[in-house]
Design a protein around this motif. Structure first.
Motif, PDB file in Angstrom:
ATOM      1  N   TYR A  94      -2.676 -24.446  10.103  1.00 34.39           N
ATOM      2  CA  TYR A  94      -3.540 -23.929   9.088  1.00 34.39           C
ATOM      3  C   TYR A  94      -4.458 -23.450   9.847  1.00 34.39           C
ATOM      4  CZ  TYR A  94      -0.913 -22.400   4.588  1.00 34.39           C
ATOM      5  OH  TYR A  94       0.742 -21.666   4.267  1.00 34.39           O
ATOM      6  N   GLY A 138      -3.344 -20.893  11.875  1.00 34.09           N
ATOM      7  CA  GLY A 138      -3.734 -19.377  10.878  1.00 34.09           C
ATOM      8  C   GLY A 138      -5.256 -19.136  11.721  1.00 34.09           C
ATOM      9  N   ILE A 187      -8.131 -20.457  10.336  1.00 37.30           N
ATOM     10  CA  ILE A 187      -8.463 -20.762   8.712  1.00 37.30           C
ATOM     11  C   ILE A 187      -9.308 -21.389   8.703  1.00 37.30           C
ATOM     12  CG2 ILE A 187      -7.915 -23.054   8.073  1.00 37.30           C
ATOM     13  CD1 ILE A 187      -7.554 -20.368   5.946  1.00 37.30           C
ATOM     14  N   THR A 189     -11.618 -17.726  10.168  1.00 40.22           N
ATOM     15  CA  THR A 189     -11.783 -16.618   8.570  1.00 40.22           C
ATOM     16  C   THR A 189     -12.484 -17.044   7.495  1.00 40.22           C
ATOM     17  OG1 THR A 189      -9.403 -16.421   9.045  1.00 40.22           O
ATOM     18  CG2 THR A 189      -9.973 -15.463   6.776  1.00 40.22           C
ATOM     19  N   HIS A 213       3.991 -17.993   2.391  1.00 38.89           N
ATOM     20  CA  HIS A 213       3.719 -17.507   3.347  1.00 38.89           C
ATOM     21  C   HIS A 213       5.047 -17.056   3.823  1.00 38.89           C
ATOM     22  CE1 HIS A 213      -0.773 -15.834   3.521  1.00 38.89           C
ATOM     23  NE2 HIS A 213      -0.037 -15.492   3.601  1.00 38.89           N
ATOM     24  N   TRP A 232       0.841 -14.089  10.055  1.00 36.57           N
ATOM     25  CA  TRP A 232       0.613 -14.905   8.831  1.00 36.57           C
ATOM     26  C   TRP A 232      -0.792 -14.553   8.645  1.00 36.57           C
ATOM     27  CZ3 TRP A 232       4.785 -19.355   9.120  1.00 36.57           C
ATOM     28  CH2 TRP A 232       5.744 -18.884   8.997  1.00 36.57           C
ATOM     29  N   GLN A 233      -1.486 -15.752   9.909  1.00 36.52           N
ATOM     30  CA  GLN A 233      -2.520 -15.634  10.324  1.00 36.52           C
ATOM     31  C   GLN A 233      -3.935 -14.297  10.229  1.00 36.52           C
ATOM     32  OE1 GLN A 233      -4.763 -14.423  12.505  1.00 36.52           O
ATOM     33  NE2 GLN A 233      -6.578 -15.174  11.908  1.00 36.52           N
ATOM     34  N   MET A 239      -4.279 -13.378   6.092  1.00 37.49           N
ATOM     35  CA  MET A 239      -4.585 -15.055   5.294  1.00 37.49           C
ATOM     36  C   MET A 239      -6.423 -14.784   4.818  1.00 37.49           C
ATOM     37  SD  MET A 239      -3.594 -18.154   5.077  1.00 37.49           S
ATOM     38  CE  MET A 239      -1.952 -18.547   5.717  1.00 37.49           C
TER      39      MET A 239
END
Length: 241
Positions: free
Chosen positions: A47, A51, A53, A56, A150, A226-227, A230
């Motif tokens: 993640y 990702g 994260i 984000t 996901h 998936w990224q 998010m």
């Protein structure tokens, strides 16, 4: 743009008989006097690395698109260890579920300023990490009231668990799967049909009247897809109030 901080946390799990390593994202202007909602993600390093994260969260918290949250990524020790802990038939599955519910919650809530209500705790996971997150929420819906899934691996046990579950009113669930996952490419180079079982799970949950978001995104079984998703997941689970 103000940035949050990332900290490491390691503690010994009696349930798993090993040290568990975590990455913790703290939002900008984190305050010890504010009880924050939080996410516990399996495949935790993915993640943060794949990702993205933290970036984000920085962006969406700054824009007041989502409320400030903590994000906790739990690590594993490689493909074999991951399968033992996350797979619905994994030999460490039950111990891992107990670790999440009975050990991780009190430890992180002692270390950080976090909300202690289930409706402010989320579990997140991709693929097999989604499976164990789902099964944990099914067993402990009062402890974990939100789910971010996901492309979870779904087998018959998970379908039956969903059919037998009767506390959907306690859960808010975000669930997506890729349009090309009829032939999902896995880590070992093999392919498997993830799409059909996920559609079967969705059919069961839709009939319950649960607080449930489901979508099929264009793409396959990969962080490439998936990224970017998010942002939508976070906005659904943690909208700015």
């Amino acid at each position: 743009m103000e940035k949050g901080r990332i900290q490491d946390l390691t503690f010994y799990s009696r349930e798993l008989n090993e040290d568990m390593e975590m990455l913790i994202y703290l939002p900008p202007n984190y305050s010890e006097f504010h009880p924050y909602p939080y996410v516990v993600a399996q495949d935790g390093k993915h993640y943060f690395q794949l990702g993205r994260i933290a970036r984000t969260l920085d962006e969406y918290i700054q824009k007041n698109e989502i409320e400030p949250i903590l994000f906790i990524g739990v690590s594993h020790h490689g493909v074999e260890d991951r399968r033992k802990k996350y797979h619905p038939k994994g030999i460490k599955k039950e111990a891992y579920i107990r670790f999440l519910a009975h050990e991780l919650i009190p430890i992180v809530e002692n270390h950080f300023s976090l909300s202690n209500t289930g409706s402010n705790r989320a579990l997140a996971g991709d693929s097999l990490a989604g499976s164990i997150s789902f099964l944990t929420a099914m067993k402990y819906p009062n402890s974990f009231g939100k789910l971010m899934l996901h492309s979870p691996y779904v087998n018959e046990e998970m379908i039956q668990t969903a059919k037998n579950f009767d506390q959907w009113h306690l859960l808010q669930m975000y669930h997506v799967i890729g349009s090309e996952e009829k032939e999902a490419l896995l880590i070992d180079g093999s392919t498997d049909d993830f799409l059909t079982p996920n559609l079967n799970l969705q059919e069961v949950i839709q009939q319950t009247g649960a607080h449930y978001f489901f979508d099929i995104f264009p793409g396959n079984h990969s962080w490439k897809y998936w990224q970017p998703d998010m942002k939508r997941a976070l906005k659904y689970l943690f909208p700015y109030k």
